[in-house]
Design a protein around this motif. Structure first.
Motif, short mmCIF file in Angstrom:
data_model
loop_
_atom_site.label_atom_id
_atom_site.label_comp_id
_atom_site.label_asym_id
_atom_site.label_seq_id
_atom_site.Cartn_x
_atom_site.Cartn_y
_atom_site.Cartn_z
N VAL A 367 -6.65 -84.96 120.14
CA VAL A 367 -7.88 -84.77 120.91
C VAL A 367 -8.29 -83.30 120.90
O VAL A 367 -9.47 -82.97 120.70
N LEU A 368 -7.33 -82.41 121.12
CA LEU A 368 -7.65 -80.99 121.14
C LEU A 368 -8.13 -80.51 119.77
O LEU A 368 -9.08 -79.72 119.66
N ILE A 369 -7.49 -81.00 118.72
CA ILE A 369 -7.93 -80.61 117.36
C ILE A 369 -9.33 -81.12 117.09
O ILE A 369 -10.18 -80.40 116.54
N LEU A 370 -9.61 -82.36 117.50
CA LEU A 370 -10.94 -82.93 117.29
C LEU A 370 -11.99 -82.18 118.09
O LEU A 370 -13.13 -81.98 117.62
N THR A 371 -11.65 -81.74 119.29
CA THR A 371 -12.60 -80.98 120.11
C THR A 371 -12.94 -79.65 119.44
O THR A 371 -14.12 -79.26 119.38
N VAL A 372 -11.93 -78.95 118.95
CA VAL A 372 -12.17 -77.67 118.26
C VAL A 372 -13.00 -77.89 117.01
O VAL A 372 -13.93 -77.11 116.70
N ALA A 373 -12.70 -78.98 116.27
CA ALA A 373 -13.46 -79.26 115.05
C ALA A 373 -14.92 -79.55 115.37
O ALA A 373 -15.83 -79.12 114.63
N THR A 374 -15.17 -80.28 116.46
CA THR A 374 -16.55 -80.57 116.86
C THR A 374 -17.30 -79.30 117.21
O THR A 374 -18.46 -79.10 116.78
N ALA A 375 -16.66 -78.44 117.98
CA ALA A 375 -17.31 -77.18 118.34
C ALA A 375 -17.59 -76.33 117.11
O ALA A 375 -18.68 -75.74 116.96
N ALA A 376 -16.62 -76.27 116.19
CA ALA A 376 -16.82 -75.47 114.98
C ALA A 376 -17.94 -76.02 114.13
O ALA A 376 -18.75 -75.26 113.56
N GLY A 377 -18.03 -77.33 114.04
CA GLY A 377 -19.10 -77.92 113.24
C GLY A 377 -20.47 -77.63 113.80
O GLY A 377 -21.40 -77.27 113.05
N TRP A 378 -20.64 -77.76 115.08
CA TRP A 378 -21.95 -77.48 115.68
C TRP A 378 -22.29 -76.00 115.64
O TRP A 378 -23.48 -75.63 115.59
N LEU A 379 -21.28 -75.14 115.71
CA LEU A 379 -21.57 -73.70 115.61
C LEU A 379 -22.18 -73.35 114.26
O LEU A 379 -22.95 -72.39 114.14
N LEU A 380 -21.86 -74.12 113.24
CA LEU A 380 -22.43 -73.87 111.92
C LEU A 380 -23.86 -74.37 111.79
O LEU A 380 -24.68 -73.78 111.07
N PHE A 381 -24.17 -75.49 112.50
CA PHE A 381 -25.48 -76.10 112.33
C PHE A 381 -26.43 -75.82 113.50
O PHE A 381 -27.61 -75.52 113.29
N ASP A 382 -25.94 -75.93 114.74
CA ASP A 382 -26.80 -75.71 115.90
C ASP A 382 -25.92 -75.22 117.05
O ASP A 382 -25.43 -76.01 117.85
N PRO A 383 -25.72 -73.90 117.14
CA PRO A 383 -24.81 -73.35 118.17
C PRO A 383 -25.17 -73.76 119.58
O PRO A 383 -24.28 -73.83 120.45
N SER A 384 -26.44 -74.03 119.87
CA SER A 384 -26.84 -74.37 121.23
C SER A 384 -26.25 -75.70 121.69
O SER A 384 -26.16 -75.97 122.89
N ARG A 385 -25.85 -76.57 120.74
CA ARG A 385 -25.31 -77.89 121.10
C ARG A 385 -23.79 -77.94 120.98
O ARG A 385 -23.18 -78.98 121.24
N ALA A 386 -23.18 -76.85 120.57
CA ALA A 386 -21.74 -76.86 120.31
C ALA A 386 -20.94 -77.12 121.58
O ALA A 386 -20.01 -77.95 121.60
N PHE A 387 -21.31 -76.42 122.63
CA PHE A 387 -20.51 -76.52 123.86
C PHE A 387 -20.61 -77.92 124.46
O PHE A 387 -19.58 -78.54 124.78
N ALA A 388 -21.82 -78.44 124.62
CA ALA A 388 -22.00 -79.75 125.24
C ALA A 388 -21.30 -80.84 124.43
O ALA A 388 -20.66 -81.74 124.99
N SER A 389 -21.40 -80.78 123.10
CA SER A 389 -20.78 -81.80 122.26
C SER A 389 -19.26 -81.72 122.34
O SER A 389 -18.57 -82.75 122.41
N ALA A 390 -18.72 -80.49 122.33
CA ALA A 390 -17.26 -80.33 122.41
C ALA A 390 -16.73 -80.85 123.74
O ALA A 390 -15.69 -81.51 123.80
N VAL A 391 -17.45 -80.55 124.82
CA VAL A 391 -17.02 -81.03 126.14
C VAL A 391 -17.08 -82.55 126.20
O VAL A 391 -16.19 -83.21 126.74
N ALA A 392 -18.15 -83.13 125.63
CA ALA A 392 -18.26 -84.59 125.63
C ALA A 392 -17.10 -85.24 124.88
O ALA A 392 -16.53 -86.25 125.32
N VAL A 393 -16.70 -84.65 123.75
CA VAL A 393 -15.55 -85.17 123.00
C VAL A 393 -14.27 -85.04 123.83
O VAL A 393 -13.46 -85.97 123.91
#
Length: 738
Positions: A367-393
């Motif tokens: 779960v922790l690895i997937l959360t970090v991966a989600t945040a990293a992915g959104w930081l590359l495409f849309d940083p404004s959505r990275a935090f909310a998506s990572a928290v949701a995961v």
């Protein structure tokens, strides 16, 4: 003087009253007649109305009531009379039974839950105003005000309600292990600090509603699981509380005196009134009575006991009065030993769950690895959505349902088995019991019970058969061995004699004095000396002058032995008898029960070698016994069970204790063990399926944190509710379709 006035005695009151720092006293009471919420409410109101009463706490599942009051204003006898007036007769419990842990734990969790719920509703009210601003104009000053109000209302939730998760996460980090508290604490604190930062700077999204709702729903799931665990623990308390504190001892002049039951000594004569509870283990000296042994055996049918038979502490006298000669009192009674074993079982269960959940740590790491991966992915495409998506995961994939599955299932299973007369000393046995493919059973006392009929008594000298049987029974009552109990049971109705200076020789027999005469009862070599022939399988009674009588005991299978063996064999379990008895007797029992594989004249070492050989060939073994000679195999088997009628040493080594001496408890335990494994597998499949479906949506930013919190909490509650179904269906029926 009525029965309540005895509690005014200082020595007796000191056993049950616990002084408090505020000058008041506290007592724990056992109230068997508690039924229904209305009766509990009326009882609370009546006791609260007494002078000096400060508090009343009722634990209905455990049938316990705790009262805090001023003993100067209301005496203990007056308090007990008040309970009796409400038709709720109360039995005071020893002061060391007042355990604040369970009550404190429950109250603490409930308070944190209520605080979280109250502030979550308040924050949702503030959030509603902010949400309106999306479709209708709300000026920035008003929006800022409600954002600050949301922050202020969330602070108590974070620092009080979420405190257990925070402390648990810190503990897990110190121990360098991954557990359920770490992702929970990370989720709530990350969201809280990010929302607080946005509130202070007046820009960005806030998720105070998500945080408070998440904490509330998770606490609700934990509270439900906690109540289920406490309800299971209450079953063990019922056994511990079964023995009364008062006893009526008959003095030398024939009069009765009321004394604390803990002061009873072996040899004391106790008077038991009709409807009273037996205060100690002993031998019945009355002609014939009926008792309710449901507390110890699980059987609600009244049992008839005759002169010379044993009575166990905690039994309720249905017809009486009766006279009892004490053998064991206090902590040495059967009820006390069973209660202690139940407490040990609960501690072992919690420790084994903590040690064995390796899969949970792996799940958390993913779960922790997937959360970090989600945040990293959104930081590359849309940083404004990275935090909310990572928290949701992080929230939606929280392993709460995964972690609750095993504890909830085991808690329910242990409670159900306790109700059915099986105490589980090691919950790890339930994970293996269903996979057992070889059962190694002792014969005497396990598969069979000895039986003695009067025609099987041969008188050699010294009197009539009935006289010699009464003498032999006086010695036999001093041993718990099945052969000795058969002799004692055969003497029911005969004059009761008392043996003194008794010595029990394992594997030999019993010696002692009866009416001043030195006697020996046992094997021929024990009774007559080493020069006696060894081929005789009768029981011999002898004195200094030689043999007095012989007793040819016959064996008969336990009433449920055949059905138990047939059921085990039908489930693919091979049956093997390993007995220390002679070949002729073992062969006869095996033939009667249809068992092909048997071994006779087995020493404890021989039995253990058989067990080792079976395990070497890949068998998963179940050992069942009742004697000291079974201890090695009970300790070495994959799963072991002992009968409550067996020796204490055997009981101490067993994973399962069959309280009522019925072998069908093995079948009950296998049914429940199978359901436990089904529930655990279903819960984990459910958790996996839920995460596979929900995580992609959360990672893509399509699930807001508040909706993730609802989904996670409902998933956890579903797992706990599913565990409650254990024991309500047949093993062949699925508990839940995942």
């Amino acid at each position: 003087m009525n029965s309540y006035d005895a509690w005014a005695h200082p020595r007796l009151a000191a056993q049950v009253l616990r002084p408090r720092r505020d000058g008041h006293s506290e007592v724990a009471l056992r109230v068997e007649s508690l039924q229904g919420a209305q009766q509990v409410l009326r009882l609370e109101q009546a006791i609260h109305a007494l002078p000096g009463v400060r508090g009343v706490s009722v634990d209905a599942p455990a049938r316990r009531v705790r009262v805090v009051w001023d003993t100067e204003r209301t005496t203990l006898p007056s308090l007990l009379q008040a309970f009796a007036a409400m038709r709720c007769a109360a039995q005071p419990l020893r002061s060391d039974s007042i355990d604040d842990t369970r009550t404190r734990e429950s109250h603490d969790m409930l308070k944190r839950l209520l605080v979280a719920g109250m502030f979550a509703m308040q924050v949702m009210t503030y959030a509603f105003v902010i949400y309106i601003g999306v479709v209708d104009f709300v000026d920035f000053t008003t929006r800022g005000l409600f954002r600050w109000l949301s922050l202020i209302s969330t602070v108590p939730v974070m620092f009080y309600s979420a405190h257990p998760f925070t402390v648990g996460a810190v503990q897990e980090l110190r121990e360098r292990r991954l557990g359920i508290n770490l992702p929970v604490a990370l989720a709530v604190w990350l969201v809280f600090f990010a929302s607080a930062f946005s509130t202070v700077h007046g820009t960005g999204e806030i998720y105070f509603d998500s945080v408070t709702m998440f904490v509330f729903l998770l606490l609700a799931g934990r509270y439900v699981e906690l109540r289920a665990r406490h309800r299971s623990g209450a079953l063990g308390d019922a056994v511990i509380d079964g023995t009364p504190l008062l006893a009526e001892r008959r003095k030398a002049d024939g009069t009765l005196e009321t004394i604390p039951a803990i002061e009873l000594l072996p040899g004391d004569c106790v008077h038991i009134s009709e409807g009273s509870t037996v205060p100690a283990d002993g031998v019945l000296e009355s002609s014939r009575i009926q008792v309710d042994e449901a507390l110890l055996t699980g059987e609600s049918t009244p049992v008839t006991r005759q002169r010379g038979e044993h009575l166990a502490a905690g039994s309720v006298l249905l017809t009486g009065p009766a006279q009892l000669r004490v053998e064991h009192g206090g902590d040495a009674t059967a009820a006390a030993r069973i209660g202690a074993l139940g407490a040990h079982a609960r501690l072992t269960r919690e420790a084994s769950v903590l040690r064995s959940d390796v899969e949970l740590r792996r799940f958390v790491a993913r779960v922790l690895i997937l959360t970090v991966a989600t945040a990293a992915g959104w930081l590359l495409f849309d940083p404004s959505r990275a935090f909310a998506s990572a928290v949701a995961v992080l929230v939606i994939a929280c392993p709460c349902a995964f972690a609750l599955t095993a504890p909830a299932a085991l808690t329910r299973a242990l409670g159900v088995l306790a109700q059915r007369g099986v105490l589980v000393a090691d919950s790890a046995a339930l994970a293996v019991l269903d996979r057992v493919d070889l059962a190694m059973l002792d014969k005497t006392g396990t598969l069979t019970v000895p039986h003695l009929d009067p025609p099987d008594i041969e008188v050699l000298r010294g009197g009539e058969a009935s006289t010699l049987l009464a003498i032999a029974a006086a010695l036999a009552r001093e041993s718990s061995h099945p052969v000795a109990q058969a002799v004692a049971n055969a003497a029911a109705g005969l004059p009761l004699l008392r043996a003194e200076e008794v010595r029990v020789t394992p594997g030999g027999g019993i010696s002692g004095q009866v009416d001043g005469r030195e006697l020996r009862l046992g094997q021929i070599t024990f009774a007559l000396g080493s020069e006696a022939p060894r081929s005789d399988d009768r029981l011999w009674l002898a004195d200094a002058g030689g043999a007095l009588a012989t007793f040819r005991l016959r064996e008969r299978p336990r009433h449920d032995a055949q059905a138990t063996i047939d059921t085990l064999r039908g489930e693919g379990v091979d049956i093997l008898i390993a007995s220390g008895d002679t070949s002729s007797r073992v062969a006869a029992t095996a033939r009667t029960l249809g068992i092909d594989t048997w071994h006779a004249a087995q020493t404890p070492e021989d039995k253990f070698e058989l067990l080792k050989a079976a395990r070497t060939h890949g068998h998963i073994t179940l050992a069942v016994g009742d004697g000291t000679n079974d201890v090695p195999v009970l300790a070495g088997a994959d799963v072991s069970a002992a009968l409550a009628t067996g020796t204490e040493v055997a009981q101490a080594q067993a994973d399962l204790l069959l309280l009522h001496g019925h072998l069908r408890g093995l079948i009950e335990a296998r049914v429940i063990a199978r359901q436990v494994q089904q529930v655990i597998a279903q819960g984990r499949r459910w958790s996996l399926g839920y995460n596979l479906c929900a995580i992609p949506f959360a990672a893509l930013g399509l699930v807001p944190p508040w909706l993730a919190a609802i989904g996670m909490s409902l998933s956890s509650l579903a797992v706990v509710v599913n565990a409650w179904r254990i024991g309500r269906q047949q093993a062949s029926q699925p508990v839940l379709h995942a």
